[in-house]
Design a protein around this motif. Structure first.
Motif, PDB file in Angstrom:
ATOM      1  N   LYS A 190      22.522 -31.075  33.179  1.00  0.00           N
ATOM      2  CA  LYS A 190      22.023 -32.371  32.727  1.00  0.00           C
ATOM      3  C   LYS A 190      20.588 -32.304  32.197  1.00  0.00           C
TER       4      LYS A 190
ATOM      5  N   ASN B 216      22.796 -37.344  29.463  1.00  0.00           N
ATOM      6  CA  ASN B 216      23.651 -38.434  29.954  1.00  0.00           C
ATOM      7  C   ASN B 216      24.911 -37.956  30.677  1.00  0.00           C
TER       8      ASN B 216
ATOM      9  N   TRP C 229      30.584 -42.722  39.575  1.00  0.00           N
ATOM     10  CA  TRP C 229      29.828 -41.480  39.376  1.00  0.00           C
ATOM     11  C   TRP C 229      28.350 -41.701  39.654  1.00  0.00           C
TER      12      TRP C 229
ATOM     13  N   LYS D   5      27.309 -37.133  33.745  1.00  0.00           N
ATOM     14  CA  LYS D   5      27.468 -37.862  35.016  1.00  0.00           C
ATOM     15  C   LYS D   5      28.064 -36.953  36.083  1.00  0.00           C
TER      16      LYS D   5
ATOM     17  N   ASP E 274      24.441 -40.941  38.141  1.00  0.00           N
ATOM     18  CA  ASP E 274      23.783 -40.618  36.869  1.00  0.00           C
ATOM     19  C   ASP E 274      22.538 -39.764  37.121  1.00  0.00           C
TER      20      ASP E 274
ATOM     21  N   ASN F 281      14.810 -40.985  41.411  1.00  0.00           N
ATOM     22  CA  ASN F 281      16.212 -41.388  41.257  1.00  0.00           C
ATOM     23  C   ASN F 281      16.756 -41.823  42.615  1.00  0.00           C
TER      24      ASN F 281
ATOM     25  N   TYR G  58      31.575 -35.280  32.379  1.00  0.00           N
ATOM     26  CA  TYR G  58      31.551 -35.457  33.827  1.00  0.00           C
ATOM     27  C   TYR G  58      31.502 -34.098  34.510  1.00  0.00           C
TER      28      TYR G  58
END
Lengths: 361, 361
Positions: free
Chosen positions: B255, B272, B359, B274, B361, B315, B238
């Motif tokens: 990321k 992956n 969260w 977050k 992504d 996104n 995270y």
């Protein structure tokens, strides 16, 4: 400058004093030591940059004073709260903690962080305590390794058993206890890459010492830690920097303190620290002439300033270095020692320098 | 991308290949993958920023190529030396190690560090190994604490027993072994002061996790460590940043990787990961509206760039955040949560966010 109990007591005394004035119907005031250049000087006896005794009165019933007055009292309240709950905040976090609208008005207690910073600095002086003792933290940076076992927050930490990373130095090093010390001295360096080089070679094991680095100027946490090791453990502190006016200024601040933090010199400066970095003589001795980085105008004027500093003015060794650097017209980095061998700095440079006491005071 | 033995083998294969060409009387060459923007793209399948397959030939007998050719071979020789003696150098130190006058000439192998840096980058590609595998280190910065025991350089290090400082993260995290893991996830944050706040509250103990911070953009050592924890230990990662286009870009690099280091995305990116930092919704939810820091022009144009990035374009969640930030016209710092309470971030914000899977992504 006093322990935690003393800090708490002095904050409360300030509050009581103000309350007494209020009850007596007087105009409450605080005696604030003046943090201006006019009240700062190098003290040749203590060999640190110190604050003088000049103070100014700050009144509650005074339109020019009221804002700062209330901010200072709020800083005191926040420090008292932090001490009571045994928690710490950074300066930025204190700014937010202080930032609120005064009830019944449109006025915020603070608009900019400079205001809360100044209130904290005033509280440091009023309570004769560092911001760390007020539970307000500065920056965190730096790594340490070597022959010492410390206790911190209930944990026993052996600095010789922390892998390639070392111990991450906290912003606040007031409460660290020294448990077992097999080190004979401490080396502080300005660059983390040099620290990794020395650490990989286990210099601290071979020379029985402690190695500490941050990046550039040392944090307050590191300065305080080095000073505590020097005064409480009687360990010599050696400063390792480039042949460079900026590196030399790092040494200067560590040893004598700085004008901006003159009011903290007593808690941060290390008047007997020694310079173990590159000197003009080293350039020849180790054949580094070709590794010169030519001076920029900024470098040259930085060096010129150093020559005139009160704390260097009468120091023959340093004046000689300054002169030779001016003639050379360039800088040399410690990293250039790898031209002589990957481990030259740990196997030759440092052992030789320390054995021959080849440092500058 | 391979282990140490593989790295050594691939460096030697490069040497053998060149030798073969020389013996055969040919013009020796290397196939260098092109590190230009034209050869970099976001791969929607792997969800990382990757390099394409374009290569260019670099010849020895070519006046335009010879200098770079020799520099690349020298970088290979230095990496081979470092692997043989099992030592590491920083990029700056590699520059000095490479900087020598070519015998019988007045020509220095390298004049500027950019040249040695590029030679190292070429070697990373030619040997299909990161610079860390070539024993060349990047910057060192950052602290870690939490429910994990690692082994590094023969030392067992329990990240839950390191006092207020934590473990100092090395520049090179390739060789760290994970021994005992009681953490359920990892939180990375951009600010050391927030790390100290969470660490003092023992968030990692209460939430069974690991907390890691550097200052600003994460170092390569931290990125690789986070990726290894994510892939090898299957721990969710995270990212905790401010409501701020610059903080969001830190998340983006962690990321998806970055264009400048696209050739390293496979070893550094965490597709992956977050985002657990402040969102537009949080501002209302936690009553932070008044803590706004107004956009500068630089902030606004940074945000505008983000909107158009290939990896954010489709996104919806992020496009919504971008739009709301544009409308709000300002940033909010995580530190502002202390207006709600000194430990609000550890007692309320984080537990709530994680429990609700709140969260992005």
């Amino acid at each position: 400058m006093g322990d935690k109990a003393g800090t708490k007591k002095r904050i409360e005394e300030l509050g009581k004093m103000l309350l007494k004035e209020i009850k007596a119907g007087n105009n409450p005031f605080m005696d604030i030591p003046i943090r201006a250049l006019s009240n700062v000087a190098f003290n040749p006896k203590s060999r640190i940059i110190e604050m003088g005794d000049a103070k100014s009165k700050r009144y509650f019933f005074n339109i020019a004073h009221i804002r700062k007055f209330v901010q200072t009292v709020t800083a005191a309240a926040i420090a008292r709260e932090l001490l009571a709950v045994d928690k710490h905040l950074s300066l930025r976090q204190v700014f937010y903690r202080m930032r609120r609208t005064i009830p019944g008005t449109n006025i915020d207690m603070v608009d900019e962080q400079t205001e809360s910073n100044e209130a904290v600095e005033d509280m440091e002086l009023l309570s004769d305590s560092s911001r760390e003792l007020l539970h307000i933290n500065a920056n965190k940076n730096g790594s340490a390794a070597g022959k010492i076992i410390i206790k911190d927050k209930g944990d026993l930490i052996d600095w010789s058993k922390l892998g390639s990373g070392g111990w991450a130095i906290p912003s606040n090093t007031e409460d660290i206890e020294f448990k077992k010390v097999d080190a004979k001295f401490v080396i502080y360096m300005e660059k983390a890459a040099m620290w990794e080089r020395l650490h990989e070679d286990k210099v601290w094991d071979k020379l029985d010492c402690i190695i500490i680095a941050s990046q550039g100027q040392a944090t307050r946490g590191i300065r305080r830690l080095l000073q505590r090791m020097n005064t409480e453990l009687k360990l010599p502190v050696y400063i390792l920097t480039d042949f460079d006016p900026w590196g030399w200024y790092i040494y200067s601040v560590l040893k004598f303190g700085s004008i901006a933090l003159a009011y903290e010199s007593k808690r941060l400066a290390i008047p007997n620290a020694k310079f173990l970095g590159l000197t003009a003589e080293d350039i020849k001795k180790y054949g580094l002439e070709r590794q010169k980085i030519k001076f920029t105008e900024r470098d040259a004027s930085r060096l010129k300033q150093m020559v005139d500093y009160d704390w260097f003015k009468d120091n023959k060794d340093w004046q000689k270095q300054f002169k030779m650097m001016q003639q050379y017209g360039g800088k040399i980095e410690l990293d250039a020692l790898v031209t002589k061998g990957i481990s030259f700095v740990s196997e030759k440079y440092l052992p030789e320098k320390i054995k021959n006491k080849d440092w500058i005071d």
